[in-house]
Design a protein around this motif. Structure first.
Motif, PDB file in Angstrom:
ATOM      1  N   LYS A 260     -25.617  17.057 -82.276  1.00 28.57           N
ATOM      2  CA  LYS A 260     -26.863  16.254 -82.049  1.00 28.57           C
ATOM      3  C   LYS A 260     -27.011  16.302 -80.466  1.00 28.57           C
ATOM      4  O   LYS A 260     -28.124  16.329 -80.020  1.00 28.57           O
ATOM      5  CB  LYS A 260     -27.021  15.037 -82.760  1.00 28.57           C
ATOM      6  N   LYS A 261     -25.944  15.798 -79.869  1.00 34.41           N
ATOM      7  CA  LYS A 261     -26.021  15.718 -78.425  1.00 34.41           C
ATOM      8  C   LYS A 261     -26.301  17.140 -77.595  1.00 34.41           C
ATOM      9  O   LYS A 261     -27.320  17.033 -76.965  1.00 34.41           O
ATOM     10  CB  LYS A 261     -24.618  15.236 -77.881  1.00 34.41           C
ATOM     11  N   LYS A 262     -25.968  18.219 -78.257  1.00 33.74           N
ATOM     12  CA  LYS A 262     -26.224  19.454 -77.440  1.00 33.74           C
ATOM     13  C   LYS A 262     -27.312  19.856 -77.685  1.00 33.74           C
ATOM     14  O   LYS A 262     -28.392  20.248 -77.010  1.00 33.74           O
ATOM     15  CB  LYS A 262     -25.259  20.597 -78.437  1.00 33.74           C
ATOM     16  N   GLU A 263     -28.059  19.454 -78.991  1.00 33.72           N
ATOM     17  CA  GLU A 263     -29.595  19.815 -79.186  1.00 33.72           C
ATOM     18  C   GLU A 263     -30.373  18.885 -78.497  1.00 33.72           C
ATOM     19  O   GLU A 263     -31.639  19.671 -78.026  1.00 33.72           O
ATOM     20  CB  GLU A 263     -29.888  19.516 -80.684  1.00 33.72           C
ATOM     21  N   LEU A 264     -29.976  17.775 -78.288  1.00 33.50           N
ATOM     22  CA  LEU A 264     -30.955  16.886 -77.487  1.00 33.50           C
ATOM     23  C   LEU A 264     -31.093  17.505 -75.808  1.00 33.50           C
ATOM     24  O   LEU A 264     -32.091  17.173 -75.519  1.00 33.50           O
ATOM     25  CB  LEU A 264     -30.573  15.469 -77.396  1.00 33.50           C
ATOM     26  N   TRP A 265     -30.235  17.625 -75.456  1.00 29.44           N
ATOM     27  CA  TRP A 265     -29.802  18.062 -74.144  1.00 29.44           C
ATOM     28  C   TRP A 265     -30.863  19.620 -73.802  1.00 29.44           C
ATOM     29  O   TRP A 265     -31.645  20.025 -73.181  1.00 29.44           O
ATOM     30  CB  TRP A 265     -28.599  18.534 -73.441  1.00 29.44           C
ATOM     31  N   GLN A 266     -30.786  20.413 -75.096  1.00 32.44           N
ATOM     32  CA  GLN A 266     -31.594  21.766 -74.978  1.00 32.44           C
ATOM     33  C   GLN A 266     -32.711  21.519 -75.352  1.00 32.44           C
ATOM     34  O   GLN A 266     -33.718  22.052 -74.677  1.00 32.44           O
ATOM     35  CB  GLN A 266     -30.913  22.528 -76.341  1.00 32.44           C
ATOM     36  N   GLU A 267     -33.258  20.504 -76.116  1.00 27.82           N
ATOM     37  CA  GLU A 267     -34.536  20.105 -76.305  1.00 27.82           C
ATOM     38  C   GLU A 267     -35.473  19.612 -75.076  1.00 27.82           C
ATOM     39  O   GLU A 267     -36.481  20.162 -74.727  1.00 27.82           O
ATOM     40  CB  GLU A 267     -34.746  19.162 -77.421  1.00 27.82           C
ATOM     41  N   LEU A 268     -34.610  18.970 -74.259  1.00 25.31           N
ATOM     42  CA  LEU A 268     -35.169  18.458 -73.003  1.00 25.31           C
ATOM     43  C   LEU A 268     -35.232  19.642 -72.039  1.00 25.31           C
ATOM     44  O   LEU A 268     -36.487  19.638 -71.212  1.00 25.31           O
ATOM     45  CB  LEU A 268     -34.233  17.293 -72.317  1.00 25.31           C
ATOM     46  N   ARG A 269     -34.405  20.606 -72.006  1.00 28.76           N
ATOM     47  CA  ARG A 269     -34.508  21.776 -71.182  1.00 28.76           C
ATOM     48  C   ARG A 269     -35.531  22.633 -71.503  1.00 28.76           C
ATOM     49  O   ARG A 269     -36.469  23.113 -70.387  1.00 28.76           O
ATOM     50  CB  ARG A 269     -33.185  22.634 -71.404  1.00 28.76           C
ATOM     51  N   GLU A 270     -36.076  22.621 -72.793  1.00 30.68           N
ATOM     52  CA  GLU A 270     -37.205  23.505 -73.209  1.00 30.68           C
ATOM     53  C   GLU A 270     -38.552  22.741 -72.706  1.00 30.68           C
ATOM     54  O   GLU A 270     -39.394  23.482 -72.525  1.00 30.68           O
ATOM     55  CB  GLU A 270     -37.141  23.865 -74.607  1.00 30.68           C
TER      56      GLU A 270
END
Length: 339
Positions: free
Chosen positions: A286-296
């Motif tokens: 979930k942590k990884k996905e949150l940071w990736q979502e912000l990047r996108e």
């Protein structure tokens, strides 16, 4: 005329709500105490609220609603507020008597002089259960003291120094114009309360008194670390909502932009450290996905947060990196006195 409306969200609060209400009563007829029973079922919260309404007519109001969570109780208080200003005091917290008198004097002066004040900031005290030393959050380094100011006049915020719900009193009409509405059945919405209205705040005043007493230390409190880990999805939801309100990289003036960016930085840090402290593969994903979502969604903001001091500290790769992040968190926890 009511100068200050105070919303007290109550949910099975019979054990401690009297202390909260009694601490506000000395303000007399100029205060409106809105005791919002959020569908309590385990005790006589509503009956206590109604008792205060009978005993202090025109000052205390008992409002019952179906359970909607803390945020909905805050919303209900704001909708029912007839005062010029609005403050939220949680039912297990209280306010200092002498500071209350100074707060009322200050707000009254602005009303009488017909000056617009959007946000009054005061200090708060961590009343941590069992702690000999009470940590005080003050804002002397950040704001001019006892004078009307704008974002251009803001000075320096230290790491860990933020405006929290405990710190602020807002002008009611400003909140309504900002269309503040907290989500139902969601924890940690106090972050939205002190973030979403900020671009609408044009005038501020810092009163250097230890007004709000923030009780902390019960095992079932929402800020208990294990409780927060159990509600990690709520923390992630609130962080996503906050990032959706504005493209913070375009907010003006610059000092407001910098402050709001730092607030998002601490939200991302909390989300990350909770995942790390939990140690579960699911939460780390979930942590990884949150940071990736912000990047996108916002590359500029991602670069600012990911490669800032806190962002780097929360993204050290590998198991050993997570140990370093966790150790840094424990040091900060001891120093700042939260949780």
């Amino acid at each position: 005329m009511k100068i200050l409306s105070v919303g007290i969200p109550c949910y099975n609060s019979a054990e401690y709500m009297r202390h909260c209400i009694e601490s506000l009563l000395p303000a007399g007829d100029e205060i409106e105490i809105l005791i919002v029973d959020d569908g309590s079922q385990k005790d006589n919260t509503l009956e206590i609220a109604q008792e205060y309404e009978r005993n202090y007519p025109g000052i205390c109001r008992a409002i019952h609603q179906e359970n909607g969570g803390h945020g909905e109780a805050v919303n209900t208080g704001l909708k029912n507020a007839t005062g010029v200003f609005y403050k939220v005091v949680d039912s297990d917290d209280w306010v200092d008597h002498d500071s209350l008198m100074k707060v009322m004097d200050t707000l009254r002066r602005f009303v009488q002089q017909n000056q617009t004040l959007d946000m009054l900031i005061c200090n708060f005290v961590y009343e941590k259960q069992g702690a000999a030393r009470k940590k005080v959050m003050n804002y002397r380094s950040a704001f001019p003291i006892e004078q009307l100011f704008t974002w251009e006049d803001v000075k320096h915020f230290h790491l860990g120094q933020y405006i929290l719900m405990h710190s602020v009193i807002y002008r009611v009409q400003m909140l309504r114009e900002a269309e503040l509405e907290l989500p139902k059945h969601t924890f940690y919405v106090d972050n939205i309360f002190v973030y979403q209205p900020l671009p609408h705040v044009k005038s501020m005043y810092y009163l250097d008194v230890n007004f709000y007493r923030y009780f902390i230390g019960r095992d079932d409190q929402s800020v208990n670390e294990q409780v927060m880990i159990g509600r990690i999805d709520q923390q992630y939801l609130v962080t996503r909502l906050m990032m959706s309100y504005y493209d913070v990289t375009k907010v003006q003036p610059e000092k407001l932009r910098n402050y709001m960016t730092r607030y998002l930085e601490i939200m991302m840090t909390v989300c990350s450290i909770l995942a790390i402290r939990s140690g579960t593969p699911e939460n780390l994903q979930k942590k990884k996905e949150l940071w990736q979502e912000l990047r996108e969604k916002n590359l500029r903001l991602w670069l600012r947060l990911r490669w800032g001091f806190l962002g780097q500290g929360m993204n050290i790769p590998g198991k050993s990196g997570r140990k370093v992040s966790s150790a840094a968190y424990k040091i900060a926890q001891k120093f700042y006195g939260f949780n």
